[in-house]
Design a protein around this motif. Structure first.
Motif, PDB file in Angstrom:
ATOM      1  N   THR A 168      32.824  38.559  29.067  1.00 14.55           N
ATOM      2  CA  THR A 168      33.361  38.047  30.326  1.00 14.55           C
ATOM      3  C   THR A 168      34.860  38.280  30.413  1.00 14.55           C
ATOM      4  O   THR A 168      35.367  38.785  31.431  1.00 14.55           O
ATOM      5  CB  THR A 168      33.035  36.554  30.475  1.00 14.55           C
ATOM      6  OG1 THR A 168      31.631  36.349  30.306  1.00 14.55           O
ATOM      7  CG2 THR A 168      33.466  36.043  31.841  1.00 14.55           C
ATOM      8  N   LEU A 169      35.598  37.922  29.370  1.00 13.31           N
ATOM      9  CA  LEU A 169      37.053  38.137  29.397  1.00 13.31           C
ATOM     10  C   LEU A 169      37.372  39.631  29.395  1.00 13.31           C
ATOM     11  O   LEU A 169      38.368  40.060  29.985  1.00 13.31           O
ATOM     12  CB  LEU A 169      37.717  37.429  28.214  1.00 13.31           C
ATOM     13  CG  LEU A 169      37.623  35.899  28.249  1.00 13.31           C
ATOM     14  CD1 LEU A 169      38.280  35.295  27.018  1.00 13.31           C
ATOM     15  CD2 LEU A 169      38.236  35.320  29.523  1.00 13.31           C
ATOM     16  N   GLY A 170      36.514  40.426  28.778  1.00 13.19           N
ATOM     17  CA  GLY A 170      36.700  41.878  28.851  1.00 13.19           C
ATOM     18  C   GLY A 170      36.590  42.391  30.271  1.00 13.19           C
ATOM     19  O   GLY A 170      37.368  43.254  30.708  1.00 13.19           O
ATOM     20  N   ARG A 171      35.655  41.868  31.043  1.00 14.70           N
ATOM     21  CA  ARG A 171      35.519  42.270  32.446  1.00 14.70           C
ATOM     22  C   ARG A 171      36.708  41.798  33.270  1.00 14.70           C
ATOM     23  O   ARG A 171      37.155  42.497  34.193  1.00 14.70           O
ATOM     24  CB  ARG A 171      34.210  41.729  33.028  1.00 14.70           C
ATOM     25  CG  ARG A 171      32.969  42.378  32.461  1.00 14.70           C
ATOM     26  CD  ARG A 171      31.707  41.995  33.217  1.00 14.70           C
ATOM     27  NE  ARG A 171      31.684  42.577  34.569  1.00 14.70           N
ATOM     28  CZ  ARG A 171      30.631  42.528  35.376  1.00 14.70           C
ATOM     29  NH1 ARG A 171      29.521  41.920  34.982  1.00 14.70           N
ATOM     30  NH2 ARG A 171      30.673  43.069  36.582  1.00 14.70           N
ATOM     31  N   VAL A 172      37.227  40.605  32.948  1.00 10.09           N
ATOM     32  CA  VAL A 172      38.419  40.104  33.641  1.00 10.09           C
ATOM     33  C   VAL A 172      39.600  41.050  33.394  1.00 10.09           C
ATOM     34  O   VAL A 172      40.301  41.448  34.334  1.00 10.09           O
ATOM     35  CB  VAL A 172      38.766  38.687  33.149  1.00 10.09           C
ATOM     36  CG1 VAL A 172      40.142  38.272  33.650  1.00 10.09           C
ATOM     37  CG2 VAL A 172      37.720  37.687  33.610  1.00 10.09           C
ATOM     38  N   ILE A 173      39.833  41.408  32.156  1.00  6.38           N
ATOM     39  CA  ILE A 173      40.946  42.286  31.806  1.00  6.38           C
ATOM     40  C   ILE A 173      40.801  43.636  32.491  1.00  6.38           C
ATOM     41  O   ILE A 173      41.750  44.183  33.058  1.00  6.38           O
ATOM     42  CB  ILE A 173      41.036  42.421  30.268  1.00  6.38           C
ATOM     43  CG1 ILE A 173      41.466  41.080  29.653  1.00  6.38           C
ATOM     44  CG2 ILE A 173      42.008  43.538  29.878  1.00  6.38           C
ATOM     45  CD1 ILE A 173      41.211  40.972  28.168  1.00  6.38           C
ATOM     46  N   ASP A 174      39.582  44.173  32.479  1.00  5.56           N
ATOM     47  CA  ASP A 174      39.328  45.457  33.145  1.00  5.56           C
ATOM     48  C   ASP A 174      39.614  45.369  34.639  1.00  5.56           C
ATOM     49  O   ASP A 174      40.180  46.297  35.223  1.00  5.56           O
ATOM     50  CB  ASP A 174      37.876  45.873  32.900  1.00  5.56           C
ATOM     51  CG  ASP A 174      37.528  47.174  33.614  1.00  5.56           C
ATOM     52  OD1 ASP A 174      38.078  48.221  33.230  1.00  5.56           O
ATOM     53  OD2 ASP A 174      36.729  47.118  34.572  1.00  5.56           O
ATOM     54  N   PHE A 175      39.236  44.254  35.268  1.00  5.32           N
ATOM     55  CA  PHE A 175      39.486  44.078  36.701  1.00  5.32           C
ATOM     56  C   PHE A 175      40.975  44.210  37.010  1.00  5.32           C
ATOM     57  O   PHE A 175      41.369  44.931  37.943  1.00  5.32           O
ATOM     58  CB  PHE A 175      38.976  42.697  37.139  1.00  5.32           C
ATOM     59  CG  PHE A 175      39.403  42.302  38.531  1.00  5.32           C
ATOM     60  CD1 PHE A 175      38.689  42.713  39.640  1.00  5.32           C
ATOM     61  CD2 PHE A 175      40.526  41.503  38.730  1.00  5.32           C
ATOM     62  CE1 PHE A 175      39.084  42.346  40.924  1.00  5.32           C
ATOM     63  CE2 PHE A 175      40.924  41.126  40.004  1.00  5.32           C
ATOM     64  CZ  PHE A 175      40.204  41.553  41.101  1.00  5.32           C
ATOM     65  N   PHE A 176      41.815  43.525  36.249  1.00 10.41           N
ATOM     66  CA  PHE A 176      43.245  43.566  36.551  1.00 10.41           C
ATOM     67  C   PHE A 176      43.884  44.885  36.126  1.00 10.41           C
ATOM     68  O   PHE A 176      44.816  45.367  36.784  1.00 10.41           O
ATOM     69  CB  PHE A 176      43.954  42.374  35.901  1.00 10.41           C
ATOM     70  CG  PHE A 176      43.638  41.069  36.573  1.00 10.41           C
ATOM     71  CD1 PHE A 176      44.163  40.760  37.819  1.00 10.41           C
ATOM     72  CD2 PHE A 176      42.772  40.162  35.984  1.00 10.41           C
ATOM     73  CE1 PHE A 176      43.851  39.568  38.465  1.00 10.41           C
ATOM     74  CE2 PHE A 176      42.451  38.965  36.613  1.00 10.41           C
ATOM     75  CZ  PHE A 176      42.992  38.672  37.857  1.00 10.41           C
ATOM     76  N   GLN A 177      43.382  45.492  35.076  1.00 10.41           N
ATOM     77  CA  GLN A 177      43.962  46.772  34.649  1.00 10.41           C
ATOM     78  C   GLN A 177      43.589  47.908  35.586  1.00 10.41           C
ATOM     79  O   GLN A 177      44.327  48.896  35.685  1.00 10.41           O
ATOM     80  CB  GLN A 177      43.513  47.080  33.218  1.00 10.41           C
ATOM     81  CG  GLN A 177      44.169  46.178  32.182  1.00 10.41           C
ATOM     82  CD  GLN A 177      43.708  46.463  30.763  1.00 10.41           C
ATOM     83  OE1 GLN A 177      42.615  47.018  30.550  1.00 10.41           O
ATOM     84  NE2 GLN A 177      44.500  46.073  29.788  1.00 10.41           N
ATOM     85  N   ARG A 178      42.485  47.781  36.299  1.00  8.59           N
ATOM     86  CA  ARG A 178      42.079  48.820  37.239  1.00  8.59           C
ATOM     87  C   ARG A 178      42.892  48.813  38.516  1.00  8.59           C
ATOM     88  O   ARG A 178      42.939  49.816  39.234  1.00  8.59           O
ATOM     89  CB  ARG A 178      40.594  48.655  37.601  1.00  8.59           C
ATOM     90  CG  ARG A 178      39.622  49.182  36.579  1.00  8.59           C
ATOM     91  CD  ARG A 178      38.195  49.173  37.113  1.00  8.59           C
ATOM     92  NE  ARG A 178      37.558  47.871  37.054  1.00  8.59           N
ATOM     93  CZ  ARG A 178      37.248  47.127  38.097  1.00  8.59           C
ATOM     94  NH1 ARG A 178      37.538  47.557  39.329  1.00  8.59           N
ATOM     95  NH2 ARG A 178      36.654  45.963  37.962  1.00  8.59           N
ATOM     96  N   HIS A 179      43.500  47.683  38.847  1.00 10.13           N
ATOM     97  CA  HIS A 179      44.218  47.581  40.113  1.00 10.13           C
ATOM     98  C   HIS A 179      45.567  48.289  40.001  1.00 10.13           C
ATOM     99  O   HIS A 179      46.315  48.051  39.053  1.00 10.13           O
ATOM    100  CB  HIS A 179      44.422  46.115  40.503  1.00 10.13           C
ATOM    101  CG  HIS A 179      44.790  45.943  41.945  1.00 10.13           C
ATOM    102  ND1 HIS A 179      46.091  45.882  42.368  1.00 10.13           N
ATOM    103  CD2 HIS A 179      44.032  45.852  43.055  1.00 10.13           C
ATOM    104  CE1 HIS A 179      46.123  45.741  43.678  1.00 10.13           C
ATOM    105  NE2 HIS A 179      44.887  45.714  44.130  1.00 10.13           N
ATOM    106  N   PRO A 180      45.912  49.150  40.960  1.00  9.66           N
ATOM    107  CA  PRO A 180      47.127  49.969  40.807  1.00  9.66           C
ATOM    108  C   PRO A 180      48.438  49.196  40.929  1.00  9.66           C
ATOM    109  O   PRO A 180      49.442  49.607  40.362  1.00  9.66           O
ATOM    110  CB  PRO A 180      47.005  50.998  41.947  1.00  9.66           C
ATOM    111  CG  PRO A 180      46.095  50.351  42.946  1.00  9.66           C
ATOM    112  CD  PRO A 180      45.146  49.506  42.159  1.00  9.66           C
TER     113      PRO A 180
END
Length: 297
Positions: free
Chosen positions: A44-56
């Motif tokens: 779950t926290l991995g998906r959270v981190i990915d969400f914010f890292q994907r945003h430009p």
């Protein structure tokens, strides 16, 4: 010339069933939002981190409103942890620290209901008020408090759902709280309704006797809050409160149980639904992030 772009903030409503992540500045400026199920902390926290890292576009700070119990004390060595939750795998998880290390931004952390209260204070039914309670009635019952214009903390954080309330005559169904049995959550949460009546709350018709009993239990809890905090408003959200016919019943029983002991404002404006609806938590997390950035604590 300096950039005129507004600072963007990140928000997480961390629920026991799902996480909601968003980037923006407020209700009218949510740039991106994503929901996904709460599974293991790592996934779950991995998906959270990915969400914010994907945003430009970078965020200036991150706000987290989390299911609990949690440690919201910034001076504590376990600040930002989910602590003694019964949710399997999530006890003693360092949520804020994990996100700070991965995203390298300041992280504000509080309960999901305190975040929702902050959102309603900033943009919703708590605007212009200095003392009010936000209560969610659903899978569990939890409450956030704004007192003197600030989120309320003490030794830990409010646990309004575990107020002890008297069992109504004729109700012999055991309360469903594993810690206290007959607390507000044990008697009036969504699972308590289903256990008592054999059907989930949305399937019970408005004229079912369940709702009269539910209104009485919730009114008892609200009377305790009125007599303790003297709030200017009680904002009731969550899945059970989608049954809008509950509001007039609850108001009626609050007046009945107080029995004229204290003066009340108009019950129709004292006990209300959230103006932000089911966005109160994630928008409150945006407000947490902005508060963290501006105040620097």
């Amino acid at each position: 010339m300096p950039s005129s772009k507004p600072l963007l903030f990140g928000a997480i409503e961390a629920g026991g069933t799902k996480f909601v992540c968003a980037i923006g500045t407020g209700p009218d400026d949510v740039r991106v939002l994503e929901r996904f199920p709460t599974t293991t902390p790592e996934e779950t926290l991995g998906r959270v981190i990915d969400f914010f890292q994907r945003h430009p576009e970078p965020i200036a700070a991150l706000g987290v409103g989390s299911f609990g119990p949690v440690d919201p004390n910034p001076s504590s060595p376990t600040y930002g942890y989910i602590t003694t939750t019964p949710k399997p795998g999530w006890a003693h998880i360092d949520v804020a620290g994990t996100l700070h290390r991965a995203l390298n931004v300041p992280v504000a952390f509080d309960t999901d209901v305190n975040a929702a209260a902050l959102g309603e204070h900033r943009w919703g039914a708590g605007r212009g008020l200095h003392t009010f309670v936000y209560l969610t009635i659903g899978t569990g019952i939890g409450g956030g408090i704004i007192a003197g214009g600030r989120r309320h903390h003490g030794h830990q954080h409010p646990e309004i759902g575990h107020l002890l309330v008297p069992r109504l005559p004729g109700d012999d169904r055991p309360g469903c709280c594993p810690f206290h049995g007959d607390c507000l959550e044990g008697l009036a949460s969504g699972p308590a309704l289903q256990a008592r009546w054999g059907r989930p709350a949305p399937e019970l018709p408005p004229d079912h006797v369940a709702w009269e009993q539910e209104a009485r239990y919730l009114a008892m809890g609200l009377v305790n809050l009125i007599l303790t905090l003297s709030p200017q408003r009680l904002i009731l959200g969550g899945g059970v409160m989608q049954q809008m016919h509950l509001f007039p019943r609850i108001r009626q029983y609050v007046v009945h149980y107080l029995n004229g002991y204290v003066s009340l404002p108009n019950p129709d404006t004292l006990i209300v639904p959230p103006m932000l609806g089911d966005r109160a938590g994630v928008l409150g997390a945006l407000a947490l992030a902005e508060e963290r950035f501006i105040k620097g604590y």
